[in-house]
Scaffold this active site. Structure first.
Site, PDB file in Angstrom:
ATOM      1  N   SER A  27      14.605   6.785   6.549  1.00 22.01           N
ATOM      2  CA  SER A  27      14.861   7.695   7.537  1.00 22.01           C
ATOM      3  C   SER A  27      15.152   9.130   7.362  1.00 22.01           C
ATOM      4  O   SER A  27      14.831   9.884   8.037  1.00 22.01           O
ATOM      5  CB  SER A  27      16.214   7.113   8.314  1.00 22.01           C
ATOM      6  OG  SER A  27      17.310   7.105   7.434  1.00 22.01           O
ATOM      7  N   GLY A  62      15.585   2.777   7.637  1.00 24.76           N
ATOM      8  CA  GLY A  62      16.353   1.613   7.358  1.00 24.76           C
ATOM      9  C   GLY A  62      15.393   0.807   6.215  1.00 24.76           C
ATOM     10  O   GLY A  62      15.821  -0.293   5.802  1.00 24.76           O
ATOM     11  N   ASN A  94      18.503   3.172   0.900  1.00 26.11           N
ATOM     12  CA  ASN A  94      19.087   1.802   1.238  1.00 26.11           C
ATOM     13  C   ASN A  94      18.619   0.491   0.405  1.00 26.11           C
ATOM     14  O   ASN A  94      18.309  -0.413   0.382  1.00 26.11           O
ATOM     15  CB  ASN A  94      17.687   1.466   2.411  1.00 26.11           C
ATOM     16  CG  ASN A  94      18.104   2.387   3.652  1.00 26.11           C
ATOM     17  OD1 ASN A  94      19.178   2.802   3.970  1.00 26.11           O
ATOM     18  ND2 ASN A  94      16.984   3.261   4.141  1.00 26.11           N
ATOM     19  N   ASP A 213      26.309  11.661  10.645  1.00 25.03           N
ATOM     20  CA  ASP A 213      27.174  10.944   9.599  1.00 25.03           C
ATOM     21  C   ASP A 213      26.771  11.874   8.382  1.00 25.03           C
ATOM     22  O   ASP A 213      26.372  13.076   8.306  1.00 25.03           O
ATOM     23  CB  ASP A 213      26.405   9.527   9.310  1.00 25.03           C
ATOM     24  CG  ASP A 213      24.858   9.472   9.060  1.00 25.03           C
ATOM     25  OD1 ASP A 213      24.365  10.421   8.543  1.00 25.03           O
ATOM     26  OD2 ASP A 213      24.271   8.794   9.418  1.00 25.03           O
ATOM     27  N   HIS A 216      21.929  11.829   7.521  1.00 25.61           N
ATOM     28  CA  HIS A 216      20.705  12.210   8.397  1.00 25.61           C
ATOM     29  C   HIS A 216      21.011  13.511   8.909  1.00 25.61           C
ATOM     30  O   HIS A 216      22.241  13.887   9.311  1.00 25.61           O
ATOM     31  CB  HIS A 216      20.738  11.133   9.293  1.00 25.61           C
ATOM     32  CG  HIS A 216      20.650   9.962   9.237  1.00 25.61           C
ATOM     33  ND1 HIS A 216      21.615   8.772   9.130  1.00 25.61           N
ATOM     34  CD2 HIS A 216      19.490   9.227   8.567  1.00 25.61           C
ATOM     35  CE1 HIS A 216      20.966   7.796   8.798  1.00 25.61           C
ATOM     36  NE2 HIS A 216      19.693   7.861   8.343  1.00 25.61           N
TER      37      HIS A 216
END
Length: 243
Positions: A27, A62, A94, A213, A216
């Site tokens: 992402s 993700g 991830n 967050d 991102h």
């Protein structure tokens, strides 16, 4: 804000560039980022390129090196490549975690080489490789198509989150460099270049880059992260040889 060094480096990007630049990542690179107004950095390198090219952004939220492989996404890119194209690979956000007690389908096997783990994910028994192995295999696949490959380290999470600048690279930064060395492809420590710019910009501005967050970025943040990538490419010492 664009540091003087960055602008100087970007002005050196050569006129000859690959026909298509394929992007493989998560992402932090993907169009739309993590949603809710965030965006990945991948498409924001476009304004700084000086000749005809196409950005083909295959990054998707993700994903890890493992899940990108399992879903056939590296293989799909390989079917599209023509000689002289570039593929930029960047994962890490991830890829951590544990395979037990529940496998999330993204966690890689611990290690830096040929270690193998076994797990059941989504009802299927899966042989799991290390993070470097996934990147090395993808690189070799792309090289076999005559493409050029660049592996980049993952972008940092907000290093100003605590109110004091703190940047400690994750293990996947070192793993990415190992993968590039073993595969014989180019490497850019993207995380280090981003962190350096974040340090210069300061807490208030950088905090504004992270609206939902600490991972991102906003559009403004994505633009800075893209500029940092290009700084790494050109000022890293190898970019003038063809990227």
């Amino acid at each position: 804000m664009k540091p003087t060094l960055l602008l100087t480096c970007l002005s050196l990007i050569p006129a000859s560039f690959a026909t298509t630049i394929y992007l493989a990542g998560d992402s932090t690179m993907a169009v739309g980022g993590g949603g809710n107004g965030t965006d990945g950095w991948g498409d924001y390198i476009s304004p700084y390129l000086k000749t005809n090219y196409t950005i083909s952004n295959h990054a998707i939220a993700g994903r890890s090196a493992r899940s990108f492989t399992r879903e056939g996404r590296f293989a799909t890119i390989a079917t599209l490549l023509t000689p002289s194209d570039w593929v930029i690979i960047e994962f890490g956000h991830n890829d951590g975690g544990s395979l037990t007690p529940t496998d999330n389908g993204r966690t890689d096997c611990p290690g830096t080489s040929t270690e193998i783990c076994y797990s059941e994910y989504d009802g299927v028994n899966e042989t799991i490789l290390t993070f470097p192995a996934y990147l090395e295999n993808a690189s070799q696949l792309f090289l076999s198509k005559g493409a050029n490959v660049l592996i980049a380290s993952q972008t940092p999470e907000n290093p100003w989150e605590t109110g004091t600048f703190e940047y400690t690279p994750t293990r996947f930064v070192g793993y990415a460099e190992i993968a590039a060395q073993v595969a014989g492809v180019e490497y850019v420590d993207h995380g280090a270049y981003v962190a350096s710019i974040y340090d210069t910009l300061g807490e208030e501005e950088v905090d504004g880059f992270f609206p939902i967050d600490h991972t991102h970025t906003s559009v403004a943040g994505a633009e800075v992260v893209a500029q940092a990538f290009l700084e790494g490419v050109v000022c890293g010492g190898w970019g003038l040889r063809g990227f």
